[in-house]
Design an enzyme around this catalytic site. Structure first.
Site, PDB file in Angstrom:
ATOM      1  N   ALA A  63      27.601 -28.903  73.701  1.00 49.37           N
ATOM      2  CA  ALA A  63      28.938 -28.315  73.663  1.00 49.37           C
ATOM      3  C   ALA A  63      28.858 -27.059  72.805  1.00 49.37           C
ATOM      4  CB  ALA A  63      29.915 -29.321  73.071  1.00 49.37           C
ATOM      5  N   GLY A 108      25.905 -32.523  74.286  1.00 55.29           N
ATOM      6  CA  GLY A 108      26.636 -32.573  75.554  1.00 55.29           C
ATOM      7  C   GLY A 108      25.748 -32.298  76.756  1.00 55.29           C
ATOM      8  N   GLU A 111      24.180 -35.506  77.502  1.00 53.66           N
ATOM      9  CA  GLU A 111      25.256 -36.383  77.992  1.00 53.66           C
ATOM     10  C   GLU A 111      25.650 -36.044  79.430  1.00 53.66           C
ATOM     11  OE1 GLU A 111      27.537 -35.466  74.434  1.00 53.66           O
ATOM     12  OE2 GLU A 111      27.790 -37.601  74.075  1.00 53.66           O
ATOM     13  N   GLU A 131      24.086 -34.797  67.218  1.00 49.98           N
ATOM     14  CA  GLU A 131      25.446 -34.738  66.657  1.00 49.98           C
ATOM     15  C   GLU A 131      25.556 -35.195  65.210  1.00 49.98           C
ATOM     16  OE1 GLU A 131      24.733 -35.662  69.707  1.00 49.98           O
ATOM     17  OE2 GLU A 131      26.183 -34.836  71.117  1.00 49.98           O
TER      18      GLU A 131
HETATM   19  N1  DAK Z   1      26.720 -23.713  71.216  1.00 55.26           N
HETATM   20  C1  DAK Z   1      26.931 -22.388  71.161  1.00 55.26           C
HETATM   21  N2  DAK Z   1      25.936 -21.492  71.241  1.00 55.26           N
HETATM   22  C2  DAK Z   1      24.684 -21.949  71.365  1.00 55.26           C
HETATM   23  C3  DAK Z   1      24.406 -23.323  71.433  1.00 55.26           C
HETATM   24  C4  DAK Z   1      25.494 -24.242  71.360  1.00 55.26           C
HETATM   25  N3  DAK Z   1      25.347 -25.569  71.459  1.00 55.26           N
HETATM   26  N4  DAK Z   1      23.066 -23.483  71.548  1.00 55.26           N
HETATM   27  C5  DAK Z   1      22.555 -22.253  71.572  1.00 55.26           C
HETATM   28  N5  DAK Z   1      23.521 -21.324  71.456  1.00 55.26           N
HETATM   29  C6  DAK Z   1      23.367 -19.865  71.426  1.00 55.26           C
HETATM   30  C7  DAK Z   1      22.853 -19.397  70.077  1.00 55.26           C
HETATM   31  O1  DAK Z   1      23.913 -19.288  69.142  1.00 55.26           O
HETATM   32  C8  DAK Z   1      22.265 -18.058  70.436  1.00 55.26           C
HETATM   33  O2  DAK Z   1      23.296 -17.124  70.572  1.00 55.26           O
HETATM   34  P1  DAK Z   1      23.152 -15.623  69.976  1.00 55.26           P
HETATM   35  O3  DAK Z   1      22.867 -15.788  68.548  1.00 55.26           O
HETATM   36  O4  DAK Z   1      21.984 -15.039  70.750  1.00 55.26           O
HETATM   37  O5  DAK Z   1      24.459 -14.979  70.289  1.00 55.26           O
HETATM   38  C9  DAK Z   1      21.688 -18.317  71.833  1.00 55.26           C
HETATM   39  O6  DAK Z   1      22.363 -19.461  72.331  1.00 55.26           O
HETATM   40  C10 DAK Z   1      20.212 -18.604  71.813  1.00 55.26           C
HETATM   41  O7  DAK Z   1      20.000 -19.681  70.918  1.00 55.26           O
HETATM   42  P2  DAK Z   1      18.893 -19.618  69.747  1.00 55.26           P
HETATM   43  O8  DAK Z   1      18.695 -18.217  69.274  1.00 55.26           O
HETATM   44  O9  DAK Z   1      19.283 -20.637  68.727  1.00 55.26           O
HETATM   45  O10 DAK Z   1      17.605 -20.057  70.552  1.00 55.26           O
HETATM   46  P3  DAK Z   1      16.331 -20.824  69.967  1.00 55.26           P
HETATM   47  O11 DAK Z   1      15.327 -20.790  71.059  1.00 55.26           O
HETATM   48  O12 DAK Z   1      15.940 -20.304  68.626  1.00 55.26           O
HETATM   49  O13 DAK Z   1      16.813 -22.347  69.757  1.00 55.26           O
HETATM   50  C11 DAK Z   1      17.933 -24.378  70.372  1.00 55.26           C
HETATM   51  C12 DAK Z   1      17.215 -23.113  70.871  1.00 55.26           C
HETATM   52  C13 DAK Z   1      18.499 -25.109  71.618  1.00 55.26           C
HETATM   53  C14 DAK Z   1      16.940 -25.313  69.676  1.00 55.26           C
HETATM   54  C15 DAK Z   1      19.069 -23.969  69.395  1.00 55.26           C
HETATM   55  O14 DAK Z   1      19.857 -22.966  70.033  1.00 55.26           O
HETATM   56  C16 DAK Z   1      19.957 -25.099  69.032  1.00 55.26           C
HETATM   57  O15 DAK Z   1      19.599 -25.949  68.191  1.00 55.26           O
HETATM   58  N6  DAK Z   1      21.164 -25.114  69.606  1.00 55.26           N
HETATM   59  C17 DAK Z   1      22.174 -26.111  69.286  1.00 55.26           C
HETATM   60  C18 DAK Z   1      21.813 -27.433  69.911  1.00 55.26           C
HETATM   61  C19 DAK Z   1      22.789 -28.503  69.540  1.00 55.26           C
HETATM   62  O16 DAK Z   1      22.926 -28.883  68.344  1.00 55.26           O
HETATM   63  N7  DAK Z   1      23.492 -28.994  70.537  1.00 55.26           N
HETATM   64  C20 DAK Z   1      24.437 -30.058  70.350  1.00 55.26           C
HETATM   65  C21 DAK Z   1      25.795 -29.466  70.149  1.00 55.26           C
HETATM   66  S1  DAK Z   1      26.934 -30.694  69.665  1.00 55.26           S
HETATM   67  C22 DAK Z   1      33.347 -33.976  71.607  1.00 55.26           C
HETATM   68  C23 DAK Z   1      32.547 -34.355  72.607  1.00 55.26           C
HETATM   69  C24 DAK Z   1      31.287 -33.880  72.732  1.00 55.26           C
HETATM   70  C25 DAK Z   1      30.778 -32.998  71.824  1.00 55.26           C
HETATM   71  C26 DAK Z   1      31.594 -32.599  70.824  1.00 55.26           C
HETATM   72  C27 DAK Z   1      32.868 -33.065  70.722  1.00 55.26           C
HETATM   73  N8  DAK Z   1      34.647 -34.509  71.445  1.00 55.26           N
HETATM   74  C28 DAK Z   1      34.935 -35.811  72.053  1.00 55.26           C
HETATM   75  C29 DAK Z   1      35.625 -33.829  70.738  1.00 55.26           C
HETATM   76  C30 DAK Z   1      29.443 -32.520  71.951  1.00 55.26           C
HETATM   77  C31 DAK Z   1      28.768 -32.013  70.926  1.00 55.26           C
HETATM   78  C32 DAK Z   1      27.527 -31.289  71.108  1.00 55.26           C
HETATM   79  O17 DAK Z   1      27.010 -31.097  72.170  1.00 55.26           O
END
Ligand code: DAK
Length: 276
Positions: A63, A108, A111, A131
């Protein structure tokens, strides 16, 4: 639509989340467009769907953390509902959906792949539920679907540790059905990229599904999904009803007649769904 594309190959529909700059992260707009894309599928013609992410690097990196970071409780709830509604739409969609996971499938992203019927991934795929490191629980069904797909113990380990796993481990624990590698020649040079090989494998499986009787395939999906929610006595009744529902269809008559006539070449007619 800005972030979701849809194309059709034969009777297979391919839905692509296309927000490559943010690694295809799911913001509200992507979720809305995904919902519209599924609503737009012609269910009389399409027999199987493939869901994938644009590019080589990421299926869906979760997400959108930027959008979520400023949400109030009420907005967080609304965002969660939007996501859950789309994921449930995919899970209960009458036609099978194959997730072709081309890289990161985190939070997400993992998921949404689990709300699909089948997961095929490329060798660079990475799965995880990070998360708890962000101060939240998996909120798009992760605590429920992961525990049902792999063992509860393995799901708890992955969720509590927030550890990412690579494609081979995801395959080993049964999170993915198939792991597809890039093709190389004798010199070790890549001749078919991991993404192309993945899409070819997903299309091959989708076309195999599309060649079977559509009413029977849909009824199998419903029987498996609905049966998993209830005890075995009730599940068997669900199966009976969906089994009976196949009779008097053109495909049931043709499929059984082919066997009785020992005509192995004759294929099912695979009639359009509406002609039931
Ligand atoms: N959200 C927003 N932007 C993201 C992103 C994300 N999840 N993942 C990557 N990006 C963006 C980065 O900010 C970056 O943008 P710029 O800085 O270039 O503008 C671009 O994508 C490239 O990412 P990186 O520069 O970080 O690329 P790397 O190769 O260095 O790293 C990575 C790739 C996938 C390891 C890293 O980007 C990363 O760790 N990303 C986050 C992964 C993550 O933690 N995903 C889980 C998110 S939490 C809910 C229900 C569901 C959810 C929430 C609430 N409710 C019921 C209310 C779900 C939650 C989630 O999914």
């Amino acid at each position: 639509m800005e972030f979701v594309t849809y194309e059709v190959q034969d009777r297979v529909g391919i839905i692509t989340i296309s927000r490559e700059k943010a690694l295809n992260a799911l913001n509200s707009q992507v979720l809305d467009e995904l919902s519209q894309a599924f609503d737009g599928v012609d269910q009389n013609e399409i027999r199987c769907l493939i869901l994938t992410g644009a590019g080589e690097k990421s299926f869906v990196a979760g997400a959108d953390i930027g959008e979520m970071s400023t949400l109030t409780k009420a907005e967080g709830e609304a965002f969660g509902k939007k996501g859950n509604d789309v994921f449930r739409k995919i899970e209960t969609f009458p036609i099978p959906v194959i997730a072709a996971v081309n890289g990161f499938a985190l939070g997400g992203g993992c998921e949404i792949s689990m709300s699909c019927d089948i997961r095929i991934c490329s060798e660079n795929a990475v799965f995880g539920q990070p998360e708890v490191g962000l101060g939240i629980t998996p909120g798009f069904g992760g605590t429920q679907r992961l525990a049902r797909l792999v063992s509860p113990g393995m799901a708890k380990q992955l969720i509590y540790t927030a550890r990412n796993i690579k494609a081979d481990e995801a395959y080993r624990i049964g999170l993915v059905n198939q792991l597809v590698k890039a093709e190389t020649n004798e010199a070790g040079e890549v001749t078919v990229s991991a993404k192309d090989a993945l899409m070819a494998a997903a299309l091959k499986m989708a076309k195999c599904i599309a060649a079977n009787a559509p009413i029977a395939v849909r009824n199998c999906k419903k029987a498996i999904n609905d049966g998993l929610q209830v005890d075995m006595d009730k599940a068997i009744v669900i199966e009976e009803k969906l089994f009976g529902d196949c009779f008097e269809t053109e495909d049931q008559k043709a499929g059984m007649a082919n066997f009785l006539e020992k005509d192995k070449e004759k294929k099912l007619k695979v009639v359009p769904f509406k002609n039931k």
